[in-house]
Design a protein around this motif. Structure first.
Motif, short mmCIF file in Angstrom:
data_model
loop_
_atom_site.label_atom_id
_atom_site.label_comp_id
_atom_site.label_asym_id
_atom_site.label_seq_id
_atom_site.Cartn_x
_atom_site.Cartn_y
_atom_site.Cartn_z
N VAL A 8 26.32 14.20 -46.53
CA VAL A 8 27.43 12.66 -46.23
C VAL A 8 26.75 11.59 -45.95
N LEU A 9 26.70 12.42 -44.77
CA LEU A 9 26.09 11.24 -43.60
C LEU A 9 24.72 10.30 -44.51
N VAL A 10 23.93 10.80 -44.65
CA VAL A 10 22.69 10.15 -45.02
C VAL A 10 23.14 9.24 -46.25
N LEU A 11 24.12 9.75 -47.50
CA LEU A 11 24.73 8.65 -48.85
C LEU A 11 25.35 7.62 -47.91
N ALA A 12 26.19 8.52 -46.39
CA ALA A 12 26.71 6.92 -46.54
C ALA A 12 26.14 5.60 -45.67
N THR A 13 24.92 6.26 -45.33
CA THR A 13 24.25 5.61 -44.62
C THR A 13 23.43 4.63 -45.79
N LEU A 14 23.24 5.02 -46.62
CA LEU A 14 22.43 4.60 -47.66
C LEU A 14 23.31 3.55 -48.27
N VAL A 15 24.58 3.83 -48.80
CA VAL A 15 25.86 2.60 -49.60
C VAL A 15 26.30 2.05 -48.51
N THR A 16 26.60 2.64 -47.28
CA THR A 16 27.79 1.62 -46.49
C THR A 16 26.88 0.67 -45.66
N GLY A 17 25.92 2.09 -45.34
CA GLY A 17 24.41 0.92 -44.19
C GLY A 17 23.95 0.51 -44.16
N LEU A 18 23.59 0.48 -45.69
CA LEU A 18 22.78 -0.05 -46.17
C LEU A 18 22.98 -1.56 -47.24
N LEU A 19 23.06 -0.49 -48.74
CA LEU A 19 23.43 -1.01 -49.72
C LEU A 19 24.51 -2.17 -49.56
N TYR A 20 25.38 -1.85 -49.35
CA TYR A 20 26.62 -3.11 -48.47
C TYR A 20 26.80 -4.18 -47.81
N PRO A 21 25.87 -4.45 -46.86
CA PRO A 21 25.33 -5.22 -45.75
C PRO A 21 24.41 -6.53 -46.72
N LEU A 22 23.53 -5.53 -47.46
CA LEU A 22 22.25 -6.13 -48.65
C LEU A 22 22.77 -7.00 -49.71
N LEU A 23 23.88 -6.00 -50.10
CA LEU A 23 24.57 -6.69 -51.52
C LEU A 23 24.93 -8.44 -50.92
N LEU A 24 26.19 -8.03 -49.08
CA LEU A 24 26.84 -9.08 -49.21
C LEU A 24 25.69 -10.23 -48.76
N LEU A 25 24.75 -9.70 -48.32
CA LEU A 25 23.02 -11.05 -47.86
C LEU A 25 23.01 -11.59 -48.93
N GLY A 26 23.00 -10.69 -49.94
CA GLY A 26 22.63 -11.61 -51.33
C GLY A 26 23.53 -12.96 -52.03
N VAL B 126 19.84 -0.32 -35.68
CA VAL B 126 21.23 0.24 -35.02
C VAL B 126 22.69 0.24 -35.81
N GLN B 127 22.63 -1.12 -35.61
CA GLN B 127 24.26 -1.79 -35.92
C GLN B 127 24.35 -0.59 -36.91
N PHE B 128 23.12 -1.10 -38.51
CA PHE B 128 23.38 -1.00 -39.38
C PHE B 128 23.87 0.71 -39.69
N ALA B 129 22.88 1.41 -38.86
CA ALA B 129 22.33 2.72 -39.61
C ALA B 129 23.47 3.13 -38.54
N GLY B 130 23.90 3.27 -37.28
CA GLY B 130 24.71 4.08 -36.79
C GLY B 130 25.79 3.32 -37.02
N LEU B 131 26.32 2.14 -36.22
CA LEU B 131 27.85 2.14 -36.13
C LEU B 131 28.30 1.52 -37.51
N ALA B 132 27.87 0.63 -38.43
CA ALA B 132 28.60 0.48 -39.37
C ALA B 132 28.77 1.55 -39.91
N VAL B 133 28.04 2.68 -40.20
CA VAL B 133 28.87 3.83 -41.41
C VAL B 133 29.02 4.22 -40.78
N GLN B 134 29.45 4.58 -38.92
CA GLN B 134 30.08 4.75 -38.92
C GLN B 134 31.96 3.98 -38.97
N ASN B 135 32.26 2.35 -38.88
CA ASN B 135 33.23 1.98 -39.29
C ASN B 135 33.92 2.65 -40.43
#
Lengths: 190, 557
Positions: A8-26, B126-135
């Protein structure tokens, strides 16, 4: 259980940690590039700062320069890389002394009665990067700036008046004057 | 004149919430109860190996919460310790072991206490993969636990209280992500930055130089507020003009913090099949919030104290664009929810003004509290209130048709004991252990006199309540404070969660008892008043002595 948790954490990292900020960057780059890059202010095509980040207007020794409007005191020294408030408490003797010293220094610098110096000129902001001052403090400085530049005082006062931004929607926050924008307009006057 | 602006700002917030809480509350009720899964969710459940159709016992639900949080803790800790080798780290080294532990506990525990300085310690990875995800996910965990407790009231003779994994996934995908995306675009329009520029060096009009920071701020800012997390991208949090550029974005940020906590009572009312019960809970939250805002605004506008009097107003540590009212509105919101973001420096508030954010937290974060945690906190207090009513006016202790027996009262009592123990023991030990006391007083404390004691008290109050705001003059990046505050965060988050889920399990197993003449109606003003008084009384009695040593001594002497 732990395997599920990890997946779940790996998936969450992809979606909320990568996809979401990149989408908003765009979205930011496409629709709101000026804001996304920090509301940069240009004079003659050269970036001279950000409208949102306060600057110091001092000489190499740290003394205020007469031809420019001065910002609020800053605990961060207007270092854009290290925002900071003073965090001094209401009874802290250092703060009490600093306020008294600032009042005297500003009154002497502007050639006004110490009682006229408004609270924002005497206190450090929360961020140390406050880009704005109160209209009272801006008007207080107009005469000194005009004299230093050899401009009519009325013209500089008028320029201040043009740069007063009222409360948002008429009732939110406080009226402000953006120091960098005001000084950039001064520079354009020559 | 000032109080008119205060009322107008409060009215704006109230109007927005009045309009939005119904559709959002109903939507969230649907999210957590709809039998159908979205296609993307079915894909996720296959990938993570979860049977979404089966519900869990409270023990299994709890194991899910704890396992998920433990893995999160390890991951955020590991990412920080490996920062030097990670890409996009802006050349920053790995933070120390104790700082990394503190930050990991802080973000997994939905607290976002920051012992580090944002722009100087952590790179983008770290801000992205660590903190933002936990947010996102720590907020979704809080909501899931609240919904599990609500199910305890709604279910009859049930051995299960829902499925943690589906609650977690749905809360993230259907609630947090869509609101966050919309909110981020609004903040972008207001001037919040979103880029990967690093630092831009500019030469200023005076011939000097300034470096302008960059970063993916808007996307982080919005979830930090929406998920009541509070960890800023920059050191000065929402006071930084790139996080909160104008007076109107300030109100948008306040709304982002309040929208889910103030909508969840509607969700609760829906799920237990009696919307009036939700409104009673909402009323208690609202009364406490408005009272707190009014008191804080009056105190700060009054500007008592040596330095504010000398300056002609309490503007030290406040931004000109927000003024006093914009600052107190944000502080009330941020400490009334468990967000802990700041747009003004609480350390520089007037002595009594600085006590109000502390009191908001000491209430146990229920006015309206964090996402999920506010609702479950107030429901636990409602259980206590029903019990007190039973003793005072001889009603049978029932809440929503469930008997409040010895087991329920034990769990609820333990719940309200955990936080005060952590706060008072943490503060006391910091001054009682000789070696520690020397470090705390010489290194950590910033302001002299009793204000320094307030800094330490504020820190443990903030950690144990999972708030995350600070009297920020305190240097918390020491081994003692990093470790003890990290532990206070973890215990303050997860011990109550264990108790809440146990309570949920015990309630779900009961059948509903029909209301009789002896049943206390829990939707009437009488109960709203009782619950408000119980909430305030528990806090006041517990914390009054220690407050007399800190802010009361400073403000009244």
């Amino acid at each position: 259980m732990f395997g599920t948790a990890l997946r779940v954490l790996v998936l969450a990292t992809l979606v909320t940690g990568l996809l979401y900020p990149l989408l908003l960057l765009g979205v930011g780059q496409l629709l709101l590039p000026a804001q996304a890059h920090g509301s940069l202010v240009r004079v003659d095509g050269e970036v001279v700062g950000s409208a949102l980040i306060g600057q110091s207007w001092t000489d190499a020794a740290g003394d205020p320069l007469r031809p420019w409007f001065q910002p609020r005191p800053s605990a961060a020294g207007y270092d854009g890389g290290a925002s900071s408030g003073s965090n001094l408490g209401p009874e802290n003797p250092d703060l009490v002394a600093a306020i008294a010293q600032r009042r005297a220094a500003i009154a002497a610098f502007e050639g006004v009665d110490p009682a006229q110096v408004p609270p924002d000129a005497l206190t450090a902001s929360a961020s140390g990067l406050d880009p704005q001052i109160s209209p009272e403090y801006a008007r207080l400085q107009a005469a000194r700036v005009a004299d230093a530049r050899g401009l009519p005082r009325s013209q500089v006062l008028e320029l201040v008046q043009e740069h007063v931004r009222g409360r948002d929607l008429g009732y939110l926050g406080e009226p402000t004057v953006n120091v960098l924008e005001l000084n950039a307009a001064l520079a354009a006057l020559g | 004149m000032g109080w008119l602006f205060a009322i107008a700002a409060l009215a704006t917030v109230a109007l927005f919430l009045a309009v939005v809480h119904r559709p959002l509350g109903d939507y969230m009720a649907w999210v957590y109860s709809a039998p159908k899964h979205w296609k993307i969710e079915r894909g996720i459940y296959r990938l993570i190996g979860v049977d979404a159709k089966s519900e869990q016992t409270w023990q299994a639900y709890l194991r899910g919460v704890l396992a998920f949080s433990a893995v999160g803790l390890l991951l955020v800790y590991g990412l920080q310790r490996l920062q030097w080798w990670l890409p996009y780290s802006l050349g920053l080294p790995a933070p120390s072991e104790h700082l990394s532990f503190n930050t990991a506990a802080s973000f997994v525990g939905n607290t976002n206490w920051q012992s580090y300085s944002g722009e100087l310690t952590l790179g983008y990875t770290v801000q992205f993969a660590g903190l933002a995800v936990q947010n996102f996910v720590s907020a979704a965990v809080g909501m899931a636990v609240a919904i599990a407790l609500v199910r305890g009231f709604a279910y009859r003779r049930s051995g299960t209280i829902g499925n943690f994994w589906t609650d977690l996934v749905r809360g993230t995908i259907r609630i947090l992500l869509p609101i966050a995306a919309i909110g981020a675009i609004v903040l972008l329009a207001g001037g919040v930055i979103q880029n990967f520029n690093g630092f831009t060096e500019v030469s200023t009009l005076t011939g000097g130089a300034q470096s302008i920071p960059g970063g993916p701020v808007a996307s982080q800012e919005v979830i930090k507020l929406l998920g009541t997390n509070g960890g800023g991208f920059f050191n000065t949090n929402s006071a930084h003009p790139f996080e909160n550029p104008t007076a109107w974005t300030n109100v948008v940020e306040v709304l982002l913090m309040l929208v889910i906590p103030f909508s969840l009572p509607r969700t609760f009312g829906r799920l237990v099949g009696d919307k009036r019960q939700g409104y009673a809970i909402l009323a208690v939250m609202g009364v406490l919030f408005v009272a707190s805002f009014a008191i804080l605004t009056a105190i700060e506008s009054g500007g008592m104290g040596t330095a504010p009097q000398l300056a002609g107003g309490a503007m030290e540590g406040k931004e000109q664009r927000f003024g006093i009212i914009g600052s107190t509105l944000f502080s009330t919101t941020s400490t009334g929810t468990s967000t802990g973001a700041v747009n003004a420096m609480h350390d520089s508030y007037t002595a009594l003004g600085g006590m109000i954010p502390m009191l908001n937290m000491m209430l146990g974060e229920v006015a309206p509290g964090g996402v999920g945690s506010g609702l479950y906190g107030l429901l636990v207090l409602a259980v206590i209130a029903v019990f007190v009513a039973g003793l005072l006016i001889g009603r049978t202790p029932e809440y929503l048709g469930k008997k409040i027996g010895p087991r329920e009262i034990k769990l609820a009592s333990l719940y309200i004991l955990v936080m005060p123990i952590l706060v008072l023991a943490g503060t006391a030990l910091s001054f009682a252990i000789p070696g520690v006391r020397d470090e705390v007083t010489s290194v950590s404390i910033w302001n002299p006199g009793v204000h320094g004691m307030s800094e330490v008290l504020y820190a443990f109050t903030s950690a144990a309540n999972n708030n995350g705001s600070a009297f920020a003059g305190l240097t918390a990046n020491t081994p003692w404070l990093n470790v003890t505050l990290g532990l206070a965060i973890l215990l303050g988050r997860f011990v109550p969660i264990v108790l809440v889920l146990a309570l949920a399990g015990s309630l779900a197993a009961q059948d509903k008892v029909p209301a009789t003449a002896g049943t206390l109606p829990t939707h009437r003003p009488q109960f709203i008043g009782l619950l408000t008084v119980v909430t305030v009384l528990v806090t006041a009695l517990t914390f009054f002595p220690v407050l007399t040593l800190g802010p009361l001594a400073e403000g009244l002497l």
